[in-house]
Motif scaffolding. Sequence first.
Motif, PDB file in Angstrom:
ATOM      1  N   ALA A  13     -30.941  12.049  -4.003  1.00 42.03           N
ATOM      2  CA  ALA A  13     -31.900  13.100  -4.328  1.00 42.03           C
ATOM      3  C   ALA A  13     -33.334  12.611  -4.161  1.00 42.03           C
ATOM      4  CB  ALA A  13     -31.669  13.588  -5.757  1.00 42.03           C
ATOM      5  N   ARG A  14     -33.620  11.427  -4.648  1.00 45.19           N
ATOM      6  CA  ARG A  14     -34.897  10.743  -4.481  1.00 45.19           C
ATOM      7  C   ARG A  14     -36.039  11.300  -5.314  1.00 45.19           C
ATOM      8  NH1 ARG A  14     -34.115   5.729  -2.629  1.00 45.19           N
ATOM      9  NH2 ARG A  14     -32.551   5.758  -0.986  1.00 45.19           N
ATOM     10  N   SER A  15     -36.157  12.616  -5.478  1.00 47.44           N
ATOM     11  CA  SER A  15     -37.310  13.178  -6.166  1.00 47.44           C
ATOM     12  C   SER A  15     -36.867  14.142  -7.243  1.00 47.44           C
ATOM     13  CB  SER A  15     -38.232  13.897  -5.173  1.00 47.44           C
ATOM     14  OG  SER A  15     -37.607  15.062  -4.675  1.00 47.44           O
TER      15      SER A  15
ATOM     16  N   LEU B  95     -36.444  10.816   9.283  1.00 42.02           N
ATOM     17  CA  LEU B  95     -35.015  10.867   9.575  1.00 42.02           C
ATOM     18  C   LEU B  95     -34.207  10.255   8.435  1.00 42.02           C
ATOM     19  CD1 LEU B  95     -35.004   9.906  13.362  1.00 42.02           C
ATOM     20  CD2 LEU B  95     -34.675  12.171  12.365  1.00 42.02           C
ATOM     21  N   ARG B  96     -34.733   9.177   7.876  1.00 40.49           N
ATOM     22  CA  ARG B  96     -34.048   8.566   6.731  1.00 40.49           C
ATOM     23  C   ARG B  96     -33.999   9.525   5.550  1.00 40.49           C
ATOM     24  NH1 ARG B  96     -31.378   6.875   3.307  1.00 40.49           N
ATOM     25  NH2 ARG B  96     -31.254   4.786   2.405  1.00 40.49           N
ATOM     26  N   MET B  97     -35.086  10.272   5.358  1.00 39.20           N
ATOM     27  CA  MET B  97     -35.107  11.251   4.275  1.00 39.20           C
ATOM     28  C   MET B  97     -34.112  12.378   4.547  1.00 39.20           C
ATOM     29  SD  MET B  97     -38.135  13.885   3.231  1.00 39.20           S
ATOM     30  CE  MET B  97     -37.726  14.848   4.697  1.00 39.20           C
ATOM     31  N   ILE B  98     -34.044  12.819   5.816  1.00 39.25           N
ATOM     32  CA  ILE B  98     -33.157  13.938   6.155  1.00 39.25           C
ATOM     33  C   ILE B  98     -31.700  13.547   5.942  1.00 39.25           C
ATOM     34  CG2 ILE B  98     -32.326  15.376   8.039  1.00 39.25           C
ATOM     35  CD1 ILE B  98     -35.002  16.247   6.913  1.00 39.25           C
TER      36      ILE B  98
ATOM     37  N   LEU C  12     -43.788  21.155   1.044  1.00 33.89           N
ATOM     38  CA  LEU C  12     -44.348  20.223   2.013  1.00 33.89           C
ATOM     39  C   LEU C  12     -44.842  18.961   1.318  1.00 33.89           C
ATOM     40  CD1 LEU C  12     -45.205  19.610   4.909  1.00 33.89           C
ATOM     41  CD2 LEU C  12     -47.348  20.816   4.458  1.00 33.89           C
ATOM     42  N   ARG C  13     -45.492  19.132   0.180  1.00 37.54           N
ATOM     43  CA  ARG C  13     -45.971  17.971  -0.568  1.00 37.54           C
ATOM     44  C   ARG C  13     -44.794  17.106  -1.018  1.00 37.54           C
ATOM     45  NH1 ARG C  13     -47.830  20.484  -4.596  1.00 37.54           N
ATOM     46  NH2 ARG C  13     -49.702  21.156  -3.514  1.00 37.54           N
ATOM     47  N   ASP C  14     -43.722  17.748  -1.425  1.00 39.56           N
ATOM     48  CA  ASP C  14     -42.545  16.998  -1.862  1.00 39.56           C
ATOM     49  C   ASP C  14     -41.940  16.219  -0.699  1.00 39.56           C
ATOM     50  OD1 ASP C  14     -40.375  16.214  -3.588  1.00 39.56           O
ATOM     51  OD2 ASP C  14     -39.150  17.716  -2.566  1.00 39.56           O
ATOM     52  N   GLN C  15     -41.888  16.834   0.478  1.00 39.55           N
ATOM     53  CA  GLN C  15     -41.339  16.142   1.639  1.00 39.55           C
ATOM     54  C   GLN C  15     -42.218  14.962   2.051  1.00 39.55           C
ATOM     55  OE1 GLN C  15     -40.642  18.887   4.812  1.00 39.55           O
ATOM     56  NE2 GLN C  15     -38.992  19.961   3.760  1.00 39.55           N
ATOM     57  N   VAL C  16     -43.536  15.152   1.991  1.00 39.58           N
ATOM     58  CA  VAL C  16     -44.430  14.044   2.329  1.00 39.58           C
ATOM     59  C   VAL C  16     -44.249  12.895   1.353  1.00 39.58           C
ATOM     60  CG1 VAL C  16     -46.849  13.359   2.491  1.00 39.58           C
ATOM     61  CG2 VAL C  16     -46.112  15.523   3.476  1.00 39.58           C
ATOM     62  N   GLN C  17     -44.128  13.205   0.075  1.00 34.61           N
ATOM     63  CA  GLN C  17     -43.916  12.156  -0.919  1.00 34.61           C
ATOM     64  C   GLN C  17     -42.596  11.438  -0.687  1.00 34.61           C
ATOM     65  OE1 GLN C  17     -44.245  14.213  -4.653  1.00 34.61           O
ATOM     66  NE2 GLN C  17     -46.487  14.263  -4.610  1.00 34.61           N
TER      67      GLN C  17
ATOM     68  N   HIS D 174     -40.319   5.704   1.692  1.00 36.34           N
ATOM     69  CA  HIS D 174     -39.694   4.720   2.581  1.00 36.34           C
ATOM     70  C   HIS D 174     -40.806   3.850   3.178  1.00 36.34           C
ATOM     71  CE1 HIS D 174     -35.882   6.861   2.201  1.00 36.34           C
ATOM     72  NE2 HIS D 174     -36.536   7.971   2.460  1.00 36.34           N
ATOM     73  N   ARG D 175     -41.461   3.087   2.326  1.00 35.74           N
ATOM     74  CA  ARG D 175     -42.610   2.296   2.769  1.00 35.74           C
ATOM     75  C   ARG D 175     -42.198   1.192   3.732  1.00 35.74           C
ATOM     76  NH1 ARG D 175     -43.105   3.053  -2.736  1.00 35.74           N
ATOM     77  NH2 ARG D 175     -44.836   4.378  -3.410  1.00 35.74           N
ATOM     78  N   VAL D 176     -40.999   0.690   3.594  1.00 34.28           N
ATOM     79  CA  VAL D 176     -40.563  -0.401   4.469  1.00 34.28           C
ATOM     80  C   VAL D 176     -40.468   0.085   5.914  1.00 34.28           C
ATOM     81  CG1 VAL D 176     -38.693  -2.007   4.963  1.00 34.28           C
ATOM     82  CG2 VAL D 176     -39.344  -1.546   2.596  1.00 34.28           C
ATOM     83  N   LEU D 177     -39.909   1.271   6.108  1.00 38.44           N
ATOM     84  CA  LEU D 177     -39.804   1.810   7.463  1.00 38.44           C
ATOM     85  C   LEU D 177     -41.178   2.089   8.047  1.00 38.44           C
ATOM     86  CD1 LEU D 177     -36.778   4.279   7.191  1.00 38.44           C
ATOM     87  CD2 LEU D 177     -36.890   2.168   8.502  1.00 38.44           C
TER      88      LEU D 177
END
Length: 540
Positions: free
Chosen positions: A272-274, A264-267, A15-20, A25-28
């Motif tokens: 990989a991002r992290s 949604l952008r993360m999904i 969950l912490r990884d998903q929140v990070q 995506h700070r712009v969104l």
Amino acid sequence: MNDDIRGQQDEPELLRDQVQQVLRHRVLVAGGLLAGLLAGGWFAYGSVATYESSSEVLVRAATINPYATNGVSVDKQINIGSERQMAAGNAVAERAAERLGRSADDAGDLQGHLQVTNPPDTLVLKFTYVAGAPKAAADGAAAFAQAYLDYRETQTTSTVTNMISGYEKQLDPLAKQREDLLDQIDQLQSDTEKGTALSAQANLLSQITELTNDISELKALDTTPGYITVKAEQPVKAEGLGTPMLIALGGVVGLALGLLGAWLRMIFDPAARSADTVSRALRAPVLGSLPRVPEEPLLAADGALAEQYRSVAFRLAYDRHFADRRRLLVVEPNGEGTTAAVVAVNLTACFAETGMSALLVEADLRHPDLARRLPEAPGARPGWAGREPADGTPWPGGRHIPVDAGESGTFDLVPGIRVPHVARTLTSAATTRLIDQADAPNTTVVVLAPPVLSYADALALVDRVDGVVVVCDPRTVARTALERIRELIDGAGGQVLGAVLHPGGRQRKGRRKPEGAVTIPASPVTAEAVTRDPLSSGTR
């Protein structure tokens, strides 16, 4: 190691990884928040202010004695649902329009601003009127409340008048009969006839008395339809949430939409991002994450970048899978392989700094360039260097360069050259013997190969090394690409030891020949002297 990585991750960490990842995506998120604030401000300043005023009426039934306790209570005779429908009807609206000085044709428009409600378990009707001005709202509520009372009293009075008129019509013939009967009694002589006439007179008198009492009760009836318990007053402020609350609410909604968009952008983001995503895709740990530097040198002498390389090398040196036989393959998923080359050079220098005899093998035979980028160090070559291979392959025999790594010491480089048949050269016995130098005590061999997903060269070397280190930028590499790399390496009989993450977009030194760089000695068979196969020379 991989078995441990395959274990189920703790839900809080996931969950912490998903929140990070969402917050990356700070712009969104910022765009959604800004859009929400702007929308809230637009609604606050663009909408017309409305004012609401209410008047309450206590409905009562017509009665002679409202305090009488015998019989059924008069309140039980009131159907409050029907009264509410009547209060919101056209007849009351026309009366309200007349009181407001408007025509009967405006009754429908006035009804659109009115709401009649009944609080539970009460005989109270609440008239709520909405208008664009405080005075108009108060006048509308008062007008409808009074119009309802007037209409209801008119209806009650009309009913009482009609009933009295009906009783009086019944009473007049009886009174005339009584007068005629009195005249007949005065003329009768017989007692029997007089008794019969007096009995008839008594019956007529009883009927007349009953009708008279009914008329008296109706005339005494209190037709007051009800009382205004709450008078309509001009509202002090407009209805609604207000400008600050609307802007705040818009910000909250916008932030929620921004977070939803980021999620949604993360999904649907293939990257990989992290570090955790890279670790799960490769089923191997992240050995280190290189810091961002303004200009990355090929050999990092000091600073945070050099310390990170030392940390990765130390971890690899004491890894139980790598410590047995010091063979390491460094690759990138795709691209030009420049970052993997930098990592391979610095890891080799770090191994040399620990006192090991480090050897760097440039197995990139399609675009070799390390020889002209690394400074040569004077020193004797090992015994295996300089001997021509027995099988006549052009690489790697006869090519050896000692590299000056500064304070880390020196390490040996076997530079790559262009060859006509890359796959045949990498799987030759000479290549196997070269990599087997790691069997010597206190010796480490680092092999640099082209990108795995661009060429199959790395897969030809997987079974000759003890593990593979994948160098990637988590922001650009796809999760499916990392999973594909793991499948390819596992299928070739190898094992992914871990990943080294690097931030993309760094400036690197140009591929110019530095001072002290050496020229590769000529070999019996050179790339220029051999007609190349386009497929094996790296062209696509």
